[in-house]
Write a protein that holds these residues in place. Structure first.
Motif, PDB file in Angstrom:
ATOM      1  N   MET A 196     -25.652 -10.871  -1.393  1.00 20.96           N
ATOM      2  CA  MET A 196     -26.115  -9.574  -0.688  1.00 20.96           C
ATOM      3  C   MET A 196     -26.928  -8.684  -1.881  1.00 20.96           C
ATOM      4  N   TYR A 197     -28.079  -8.104  -1.339  1.00 23.38           N
ATOM      5  CA  TYR A 197     -29.043  -7.400  -2.118  1.00 23.38           C
ATOM      6  C   TYR A 197     -29.094  -6.016  -1.776  1.00 23.38           C
ATOM      7  N   PHE A 198     -28.962  -5.031  -2.663  1.00 23.10           N
ATOM      8  CA  PHE A 198     -28.950  -3.524  -2.070  1.00 23.10           C
ATOM      9  C   PHE A 198     -30.078  -2.942  -2.514  1.00 23.10           C
ATOM     10  N   GLY A 199     -31.023  -2.579  -1.419  1.00 24.53           N
ATOM     11  CA  GLY A 199     -32.276  -2.189  -1.800  1.00 24.53           C
ATOM     12  C   GLY A 199     -32.165  -0.447  -1.619  1.00 24.53           C
ATOM     13  N   LYS A 200     -33.369   0.198  -1.695  1.00 16.31           N
ATOM     14  CA  LYS A 200     -33.446   1.635  -1.366  1.00 16.31           C
ATOM     15  C   LYS A 200     -33.264   2.324   0.149  1.00 16.31           C
ATOM     16  N   LYS A 201     -33.733   1.467   1.029  1.00 17.31           N
ATOM     17  CA  LYS A 201     -33.621   1.776   2.363  1.00 17.31           C
ATOM     18  C   LYS A 201     -32.789   0.659   3.138  1.00 17.31           C
ATOM     19  N   THR A 202     -32.521  -0.132   2.799  1.00 20.57           N
ATOM     20  CA  THR A 202     -31.878  -1.643   3.677  1.00 20.57           C
ATOM     21  C   THR A 202     -30.802  -2.252   2.686  1.00 20.57           C
ATOM     22  N   LYS A 203     -30.087  -3.110   3.099  1.00 16.90           N
ATOM     23  CA  LYS A 203     -29.462  -4.077   2.365  1.00 16.90           C
ATOM     24  C   LYS A 203     -29.536  -5.563   3.068  1.00 16.90           C
ATOM     25  N   LEU A 204     -29.498  -6.527   2.388  1.00 12.99           N
ATOM     26  CA  LEU A 204     -29.945  -7.871   2.753  1.00 12.99           C
ATOM     27  C   LEU A 204     -28.817  -8.762   2.403  1.00 12.99           C
ATOM     28  N   GLY A 205     -28.550  -9.800   3.154  1.00  8.87           N
ATOM     29  CA  GLY A 205     -27.510 -10.688   2.808  1.00  8.87           C
ATOM     30  C   GLY A 205     -28.254 -12.306   3.469  1.00  8.87           C
ATOM     31  N   LEU A 206     -27.777 -13.297   2.244  1.00  7.35           N
ATOM     32  CA  LEU A 206     -28.205 -14.336   2.623  1.00  7.35           C
ATOM     33  C   LEU A 206     -26.692 -15.198   2.560  1.00  7.35           C
ATOM     34  N   ILE A 207     -26.428 -15.826   3.633  1.00  7.19           N
ATOM     35  CA  ILE A 207     -25.255 -16.522   4.092  1.00  7.19           C
ATOM     36  C   ILE A 207     -25.368 -17.821   4.443  1.00  7.19           C
ATOM     37  N   PRO A 208     -24.825 -18.844   3.830  1.00  2.95           N
ATOM     38  CA  PRO A 208     -24.608 -20.415   4.127  1.00  2.95           C
ATOM     39  C   PRO A 208     -23.915 -20.479   5.324  1.00  2.95           C
ATOM     40  N   MET A 209     -24.686 -21.167   6.456  1.00  4.80           N
ATOM     41  CA  MET A 209     -24.167 -21.486   7.771  1.00  4.80           C
ATOM     42  C   MET A 209     -23.582 -22.821   7.719  1.00  4.80           C
ATOM     43  N   THR A 210     -24.335 -23.724   7.333  1.00  5.35           N
ATOM     44  CA  THR A 210     -24.066 -25.236   6.914  1.00  5.35           C
ATOM     45  C   THR A 210     -24.255 -25.814   5.617  1.00  5.35           C
ATOM     46  N   ALA A 211     -24.353 -27.203   5.501  1.00 11.32           N
ATOM     47  CA  ALA A 211     -24.749 -27.872   4.099  1.00 11.32           C
ATOM     48  C   ALA A 211     -26.361 -27.570   3.948  1.00 11.32           C
ATOM     49  N   ASP A 212     -26.924 -27.535   5.399  1.00 12.01           N
ATOM     50  CA  ASP A 212     -28.364 -27.429   5.084  1.00 12.01           C
ATOM     51  C   ASP A 212     -29.064 -26.203   5.835  1.00 12.01           C
ATOM     52  N   THR A 213     -28.314 -25.146   6.191  1.00 14.69           N
ATOM     53  CA  THR A 213     -28.859 -23.982   6.832  1.00 14.69           C
ATOM     54  C   THR A 213     -28.203 -22.898   6.122  1.00 14.69           C
ATOM     55  N   ILE A 214     -28.935 -21.473   6.381  1.00 11.29           N
ATOM     56  CA  ILE A 214     -28.452 -20.298   6.045  1.00 11.29           C
ATOM     57  C   ILE A 214     -28.946 -19.376   6.925  1.00 11.29           C
ATOM     58  N   TYR A 215     -28.384 -17.947   7.192  1.00 11.98           N
ATOM     59  CA  TYR A 215     -29.078 -17.082   7.829  1.00 11.98           C
ATOM     60  C   TYR A 215     -29.039 -15.686   6.712  1.00 11.98           C
ATOM     61  N   MET A 216     -30.137 -15.042   7.174  1.00  8.96           N
ATOM     62  CA  MET A 216     -30.451 -13.786   6.438  1.00  8.96           C
ATOM     63  C   MET A 216     -30.111 -12.604   7.206  1.00  8.96           C
ATOM     64  N   PHE A 217     -29.352 -11.428   6.745  1.00 10.03           N
ATOM     65  CA  PHE A 217     -29.282 -10.274   7.612  1.00 10.03           C
ATOM     66  C   PHE A 217     -29.747  -9.187   6.918  1.00 10.03           C
ATOM     67  N   VAL A 218     -30.263  -8.355   7.864  1.00 10.36           N
ATOM     68  CA  VAL A 218     -30.836  -7.156   7.103  1.00 10.36           C
ATOM     69  C   VAL A 218     -30.267  -5.761   7.721  1.00 10.36           C
ATOM     70  N   VAL A 219     -29.570  -5.081   7.202  1.00 12.13           N
ATOM     71  CA  VAL A 219     -29.039  -3.799   7.902  1.00 12.13           C
ATOM     72  C   VAL A 219     -29.940  -2.614   7.599  1.00 12.13           C
ATOM     73  N   SER A 220     -30.610  -2.027   8.452  1.00 16.42           N
ATOM     74  CA  SER A 220     -31.495  -1.045   8.338  1.00 16.42           C
ATOM     75  C   SER A 220     -30.967   0.349   9.293  1.00 16.42           C
ATOM     76  N   SER A 221     -31.508   1.372   8.867  1.00  9.68           N
ATOM     77  CA  SER A 221     -31.509   2.624   9.806  1.00  9.68           C
ATOM     78  C   SER A 221     -32.560   2.890  10.521  1.00  9.68           C
ATOM     79  N   GLU A 222     -32.554   2.644  11.859  1.00 10.04           N
ATOM     80  CA  GLU A 222     -33.503   3.009  12.864  1.00 10.04           C
ATOM     81  C   GLU A 222     -33.522   4.383  13.402  1.00 10.04           C
ATOM     82  N   GLY A 223     -32.990   5.153  13.000  1.00  8.33           N
ATOM     83  CA  GLY A 223     -33.071   6.725  13.725  1.00  8.33           C
ATOM     84  C   GLY A 223     -31.873   6.564  14.697  1.00  8.33           C
ATOM     85  N   GLU A 224     -31.718   7.672  15.624  1.00  4.32           N
ATOM     86  CA  GLU A 224     -30.767   8.161  16.081  1.00  4.32           C
ATOM     87  C   GLU A 224     -30.709   8.078  17.539  1.00  4.32           C
TER      88      GLU A 224
END
Length: 379
Positions: A196-224
Motif C-alpha cells: 500500500m502506497y500513500f500519496g498526496k491526493k490518493t492511496k494505492l494498493g497492489l494485492i495478490p489474487m492468484t499465483a499469476d495475477t494481482i489487482y491495483m486499487f486506488v482510492v481518490s476523492s472525486e468531490g461531493e
C-alpha cells in the motif's frame, strides 16, 4: 431442534451463498432467489483477512479459497517512491495467514460450487415482489408470479436491498466523497505480499489474487456529487493519479493500463441500518444491513461471518425469535465498529489530501491496528 425448516435467501452474492451453505450444513433447507438470470460477478479482487478465512472454514471452503487464491502476510505500507515505513493486517489465526487475496469471480465460484454440493436450491432471474411478514412465518410473492411460504427470510441483496426497503423502510446509502478504482495485472516477479502506497491526493494498493495475477486499487476523492465518469476518461484520469508513484512495482504495471473496460470504478457508499436487523421472520445480513467502505478490507468478511453465526444459532436454538435476538447481540457492535472506523479513516484521509490538520490524537495506523485486532476475536 430448530424451528426453521425452510429458509428463503434473497440475493446470491457472497453473503447469500455463505448463508445457503451454512444453513444446509446445519440441516436446514435453503433456497436462493437471485435477480440476475445468470451470475456475472462484478469487480476485480478481494482481500480476505484471517477472520474471513476462519469464517470460510466454518463453511468448509477456506482451503479451496486459499488454493485458488494467494495467501500472503501483512501488507507493507510505503511512501510513493517505495520506502516502507510500516505494515498492517490481522495477525494469523491458527493455520490461517494474515491475508488471502482472491479474484471475486473465483471466490464466487468456490462458494457457488459448495452451495450446489450442499443442496442449496437456486431460482435465477427472479426476486421478491411482496413479503407478508408474520410472527410465525413469511409468505412471499415473487416477480415471476409464483409464491412460497418459509420459516425465515434472509435479506442478502446488497446495499440497495429491496428486502430492507419492503420491511424496514427506506434507508439510503451515504456517499462518502471518495471513490475506488481497480485494475487487474499479471503478477510482477518478486511481489510476495500486498503493498500500500500513500500519496498526496490518493492511496494505492497492489494485492495478490492468484499465483499469476494481482489487482491495483486506488482510492481518490472525486468531490461531493457522487460523480459519473465517462468511459473515455477512465484511463487518463487513473493514470494521472498514478503519476506521483515512482515505486518500481507501480511503474512496472502502469504501461498496461490501456483498456477503459478493464478499469472498475465505483463511488464508495456506506450504510448502517439501525438495530434490530430483523422483524418477525425477516432478517438482514451483509451489505443489506451494514455496508462498509474498503478501508479495513472487511466488508465481505462481515457478510460471511453474519451467515455463519445465524446458521449456528438456528441449528442450536429452537425459537427463531431467540435466535434473532442472539444474532444481533453477537453481530451489531462488531459490524458497527468496522463501519464507523472505516468512515473515520476515510474522513482523515480526505483531510490529509486537502492539507487540513487531523483531529488531536488522530493516528490512522493505531486505529487500524486496534480494530483489526478486535476482528481476530471469536465471532
Amino acid at each position: 431442534m430448530s424451528a426453521a425448516k425452510k429458509v428463503l435467501i434473497v440475493g446470491g452474492g457472497i453473503g447469500g451463498l455463505s448463508a445457503g451453505i451454512a444453513l444446509c450444513r446445519a440441516g436446514i433447507a435453503a433456497e436462493i432467489v437471485e435477480l440476475q438470470s445468470e451470475f456475472n460477478v462484478y469487480g476485480v479482487g478481494i482481500i480476505q483477512q484471517a477472520n474471513a478465512l476462519r469464517a470460510l472454514d466454518a463453511l468448509g471452503v477456506a482451503d479451496e479459497a486459499m488454493r485458488r487464491g494467494s495467501p500472503y502476510g501483512k501488507v507493507k505500507m510505503c511512501a510513493p517512491h517505495g520506502f516502507q515505513f510500516g505494515e498492517t493486517g490481522t495477525p494469523p489465526i491458527g493455520r490461517f495467514p494474515s491475508h488471502n487475496g482472491i479474484s471475486r469471480k473465483i471466490l464466487h465460484d468456490v462458494l457457488y460450487e459448495a452451495a450446489q454440493e450442499n443442496g442449496v436450491v437456486f431460482r435465477m432471474g427472479i426476486t421478491v415482489e411482496h413479503i407478508n411478514n408474520q410472527p410465525d412465518q413469511v409468505e412471499v410473492q415473487f416477480t415471476d408470479g409464483s409464491s412460497g411460504t418459509y420459516d425465515l427470510l434472509i435479506g442478502a441483496d446488497g446495499v440497495n436491498s429491496k428486502v430492507r426497503n419492503l420491511i424496514f423502510g427506506q434507508f439510503t446509502p451515504r456517499y462518502i466523497n471518495a471513490s475506488v478504482w481497480r485494475f487487474a495485472f499479471p503478477r510482477p516477479a518478486g511481489l510476495e505480499t500486498g503493498y500500500m502506497y500513500f500519496g498526496k491526493k490518493t492511496k494505492l494498493g497492489l494485492i495478490p489474487m492468484t499465483a499469476d495475477t494481482i489487482y491495483m486499487f486506488v482510492v481518490s476523492s472525486e468531490g461531493e456529487d457522487n460523480p459519473f465518469i465517462p468511459e473515455e476518461e477512465l484511463v487518463p484520469r487513473l493514470k494521472a493519479y498514478l503519476e506521483e508513484y515512482s515505486a518500481p512495482f507501480v511503474q512496472e504495471v502502469l504501461p498496461q493500463i490501456t483498456d477503459p473496460k478493464g478499469v472498475i470504478y465505483r463511488p464508495l457508499e456506506t450504510l448502517m441500518t439501525p438495530a434490530p436487523w430483523y422483524k418477525n421472520r425477516v432478517v438482514l445480513i451483509g451489505d443489506s444491513a451494514h455496508a462498509t467502505i474498503p478501508q479495513l478490507g472487511s466488508g465481505a468478511a462481515l457478510a460471511i461471518e453474519d451467515a455463519v453465526v445465524l446458521a449456528e444459532l438456528l441449528e442450536k436454538e429452537s425459537a427463531i425469535s431467540s435466535v434473532l435476538e442472539q444474532y444481533m447481540e453477537r453481530r451489531y457492535e462488531r459490524c458497527k465498529l468496522v463501519v464507523d472506523v472505516s468512515n473515520t479513516l476515510s474522513e482523515w484521509e480526505q483531510m490529509e489530501w486537502k492539507g487540513l490538520p487531523l483531529p488531536e490524537g488522530a493516528n490512522m495506523g493505531a486505529l487500524m491496528g486496534k480494530t483489526l485486532m478486535v476482528l481476530t476475536q471469536p465471532i
